[in-house]
Design an enzyme around this catalytic site. Structure first.
Site, PDB file in Angstrom:
ATOM      1  N   HIS A  17       0.851  -1.193   0.000  1.00 48.43           N
ATOM      2  CA  HIS A  17       0.000   0.000   0.000  1.00 48.43           C
ATOM      3  C   HIS A  17       0.890   1.247   0.000  1.00 48.43           C
ATOM      4  O   HIS A  17       2.124   1.134  -0.001  1.00 48.43           O
ATOM      5  CB  HIS A  17      -0.974  -0.020   1.187  1.00 48.43           C
ATOM      6  CG  HIS A  17      -0.309  -0.189   2.521  1.00 48.43           C
ATOM      7  ND1 HIS A  17       0.537   0.759   3.060  1.00 48.43           N
ATOM      8  CD2 HIS A  17      -0.349  -1.205   3.424  1.00 48.43           C
ATOM      9  CE1 HIS A  17       0.962   0.338   4.240  1.00 48.43           C
ATOM     10  NE2 HIS A  17       0.452  -0.858   4.481  1.00 48.43           N
ATOM     11  N   HIS A  20       3.930   1.585   2.404  1.00 49.95           N
ATOM     12  CA  HIS A  20       5.185   0.946   1.966  1.00 49.95           C
ATOM     13  C   HIS A  20       5.883   1.834   0.948  1.00 49.95           C
ATOM     14  O   HIS A  20       7.098   1.996   0.962  1.00 49.95           O
ATOM     15  CB  HIS A  20       4.913  -0.408   1.294  1.00 49.95           C
ATOM     16  CG  HIS A  20       4.254  -1.426   2.182  1.00 49.95           C
ATOM     17  ND1 HIS A  20       2.994  -1.894   1.950  1.00 49.95           N
ATOM     18  CD2 HIS A  20       4.701  -2.050   3.302  1.00 49.95           C
ATOM     19  CE1 HIS A  20       2.682  -2.787   2.887  1.00 49.95           C
ATOM     20  NE2 HIS A  20       3.692  -2.896   3.724  1.00 49.95           N
ATOM     21  N   CYS A 142      -4.252  -5.671  22.437  1.00 50.13           N
ATOM     22  CA  CYS A 142      -3.334  -5.139  21.429  1.00 50.13           C
ATOM     23  C   CYS A 142      -3.998  -3.986  20.682  1.00 50.13           C
ATOM     24  O   CYS A 142      -5.058  -4.172  20.078  1.00 50.13           O
ATOM     25  CB  CYS A 142      -2.929  -6.220  20.430  1.00 50.13           C
ATOM     26  SG  CYS A 142      -2.012  -5.505  19.052  1.00 50.13           S
ATOM     27  N   HIS A 145      -4.530  -4.661  16.887  1.00 52.44           N
ATOM     28  CA  HIS A 145      -5.434  -5.713  16.441  1.00 52.44           C
ATOM     29  C   HIS A 145      -6.725  -5.816  17.240  1.00 52.44           C
ATOM     30  O   HIS A 145      -7.566  -6.658  16.943  1.00 52.44           O
ATOM     31  CB  HIS A 145      -4.703  -7.057  16.449  1.00 52.44           C
ATOM     32  CG  HIS A 145      -3.557  -7.080  15.490  1.00 52.44           C
ATOM     33  ND1 HIS A 145      -2.264  -6.804  15.867  1.00 52.44           N
ATOM     34  CD2 HIS A 145      -3.533  -7.264  14.159  1.00 52.44           C
ATOM     35  CE1 HIS A 145      -1.489  -6.856  14.804  1.00 52.44           C
ATOM     36  NE2 HIS A 145      -2.217  -7.124  13.764  1.00 52.44           N
ATOM     37  N   LYS A 294      -6.985   7.029   9.460  1.00 50.11           N
ATOM     38  CA  LYS A 294      -6.012   5.956   9.462  1.00 50.11           C
ATOM     39  C   LYS A 294      -6.358   4.944   8.368  1.00 50.11           C
ATOM     40  O   LYS A 294      -7.525   4.619   8.188  1.00 50.11           O
ATOM     41  CB  LYS A 294      -6.012   5.272  10.840  1.00 50.11           C
ATOM     42  CG  LYS A 294      -4.816   4.385  11.037  1.00 50.11           C
ATOM     43  CD  LYS A 294      -4.793   3.734  12.403  1.00 50.11           C
ATOM     44  CE  LYS A 294      -3.759   2.604  12.319  1.00 50.11           C
ATOM     45  NZ  LYS A 294      -3.391   1.996  13.520  1.00 50.11           N
ATOM     46  N   LYS A 297      -7.869  -1.897   6.594  1.00 48.06           N
ATOM     47  CA  LYS A 297      -8.687  -2.804   5.788  1.00 48.06           C
ATOM     48  C   LYS A 297     -10.154  -2.668   6.151  1.00 48.06           C
ATOM     49  O   LYS A 297     -11.025  -2.681   5.298  1.00 48.06           O
ATOM     50  CB  LYS A 297      -8.238  -4.250   6.026  1.00 48.06           C
ATOM     51  CG  LYS A 297      -7.181  -4.690   5.031  1.00 48.06           C
ATOM     52  CD  LYS A 297      -6.903  -6.171   5.172  1.00 48.06           C
ATOM     53  CE  LYS A 297      -5.529  -6.501   4.577  1.00 48.06           C
ATOM     54  NZ  LYS A 297      -4.951  -7.712   5.120  1.00 48.06           N
TER      55      LYS A 297
HETATM   56 ZN   LIG Z   1      -1.374  -7.146  17.695  1.00 46.41          ZN
END
Ligand SMILES: [Zn+2]
Length: 485
Positions: A17, A20, A142, A145, A294, A297
């Site tokens: 994307h 990168h 996290c 995630h 941000k 996906k």
């Molecule tokens: Zn994570």
């Protein structure tokens, strides 16, 4: 005297994307600038291909992990070519040479490796263990995630990172291992001062099979992050290859802010354990947001580099990301801003000045430029900006010179000079314009290589050589929204 520059190697669990792409173009500027100075250069990039996330993704698609990584790795190579990235090497961590050399590195680290019971918190999304302190900071979830950390207990190998903490801290504080920008330097110093724990560097083979085996222990594979870091050495042929002797330590390693801990704490620890010098500079860029949000996906706003490059071409892509994404901070991509940057800065300010100058020399002097005076501008601010990876500032400097040239043309009014038949003066004015444009071309070379070579082709022989098509033709329609595929 040699120059070695690396990007981080993207993990192949997702497609490339524009985040990168930012890292690729930034690194490419440094590599091209080094070559322009005449310094022998190795510019390396590649892909990180082991680990459970890759294995899972491959299983989902019902292909072998290697076949899956072949596909994604090829997509990254396409992006490099699309963006005119001048990398000399492309390393894949599934290359047999990397796998063999990673095992040599492991053996050479063995004095600082021990086996122990690991009981700790792990994010399967990150494929990373986190310390109690970090887990507490994130309230057990996290942040990348949105899933709770899992408690894992297993037998692992550990690397004695704690042993090297004082040396790492000192190297960073004394700038013998420089980290730019300063905010990142302070951030990692905070982490190190709280204490670095020994880190788990392997996983049981029964949990993860897609990895490099630990030498001498069939039951364990190397932890993917640990092994991926080694690419910066294996790509040069550590330990025996001449390139390794000639090019290590790296002059610059370019990374994103999310992997700062790995590159500013674990990586220098590994190098110290191997008794190798640390890189000269770690440059840490920020994130690219899309239209103020941000990129993710789940929001469906992830943009592939090809989508952007399609709009105005490769150099316009490079220009936007190098000048309008702040080098030292997070930045924003928006189609509207891209259109504005293209039309106002590339088409009007740069492209138009090139066309006008070429047209005037053609019209008034039959295309003959004559003696071109040597460049006379002070480029020290540009050089200083480039030396500290302030790509945006370096381009600001170039644009100041472009605006200065436009002002000169508006004041001198060569079209009036031509009417007054003062041929000597006209020749002087036009030759100055050409000299200034050639100098601008030189400064742009690392940033916009195609544009720079076009400018050179038009003016450098002393006679105008028309090129095919216009440099940055003005876009007719302002398409404010994302183009439909
Ligand atoms: Zn994570």
């Amino acid at each position: 005297m040699n120059y070695f520059i690396t990007t981080s190697i993207p993990y192949v669990n997702g497609d490339p994307h524009i985040g990168h792409a930012l890292e690729f173009v930034m690194s490419d500027v440094l590599a091209r600038a080094a070559r322009q100075r005449g310094t022998p250069t190795i510019f390396s990039t590649g892909t990180d291909e082991h680990g459970s996330k890759v294995a899972e993704k491959a299983a989902e698609l019902k292909v072998e992990p290697k076949a899956f990584t072949d596909q994604v790795s090829a997509k990254f190579k396409e992006v490099l070519s699309l963006l005119n990235i001048s990398n000399d090497r492309f390393i894949r961590t599934t290359d047999p040479a990397h796998e063999q050399r990673a095992q040599i590195i492991w053996k050479n680290l063995s004095a600082d490796i021990y086996k122990g019971k690991y009981s700790g918190l792990y994010c399967t999304g990150c494929e990373a263990f986190v310390t109690e302190a970090v887990a507490k900071e994130n309230k057990g979830v996290c942040p990348h995630h949105n899933q709770p950390y899992q408690k894992i207990e297993e037998e692992n190998y550990f690397f004695k990172l704690s042993k090297y903490a004082p040396q790492i801290q000192q190297a960073i504080e004394t700038d013998s291992f420089k980290i730019y920008p300063d905010t990142r330097k302070h951030e990692i110093l905070q982490v190190i001062k709280k204490g670095l724990e020994d880190i788990s560097i392997s996983r049981p083979k029964q949990s993860i099979s897609w990895g490099i085996p630990v030498p001498g222990d069939e039951t364990q594979v190397m932890y993917v992050w640990f092994e991926a870091l080694m690419n910066y050495l294996t790509v040069l042929g550590y330990p025996e290859n001449k390139d390794f002797k000639d090019y290590w330590p790296a002059n610059v390693q370019v990374i994103g802010k999310d992997i700062l801990r790995f590159h500013a704490a674990i990586w220098p620890g590994m190098l110290l354990a191997l008794k190798l010098p640390l890189p000269e500079l770690l440059f840490v860029h920020g994130f690219v947001n899309v239209e103020g949000k941000k990129m993710s996906k789940s929001l469906g706003n992830v943009i592939a580099p090809a989508e952007v490059a399609k709009r105005y071409g490769t150099d316009a892509f490079r220009y936007y990301f190098l000048r309008h994404i702040p080098s030292y901070n997070d930045g924003d991509f928006s189609w509207k801003k891209l259109d504005a940057a293209y039309n106002n800065e590339l088409a009007d300010e740069l492209g138009n000045t090139v066309q006008r100058t070429a047209a005037m020399v053609t019209q008034y002097q039959n295309g003959i430029i004559g003696e071109i005076p040597p460049p006379e501008h002070d480029v020290s601010s540009y050089q200083e900006a480039l030396a500290v990876c302030h790509f945006d500032k370096a381009l600001d400097e170039v644009w100041q010179q472009i605006r200065g040239l436009n002002q000169y043309i508006d004041e001198q009014k060569p079209w009036l000079v031509a009417k007054s038949h003062d041929e000597e003066h006209l020749k002087e004015v036009l030759a100055y314009q050409v000299s200034s444009l050639l100098e601008i071309g030189e400064l742009l070379e690392p940033f916009l290589p195609d544009t720079a070579s076009k400018i050179k082709a038009i003016f450098s022989t002393g006679v105008i050589r028309p090129t095919k098509g216009t440099l940055f033709p003005k876009a007719q329609t302002q398409k404010a929204s994302r183009p439909s595929a």
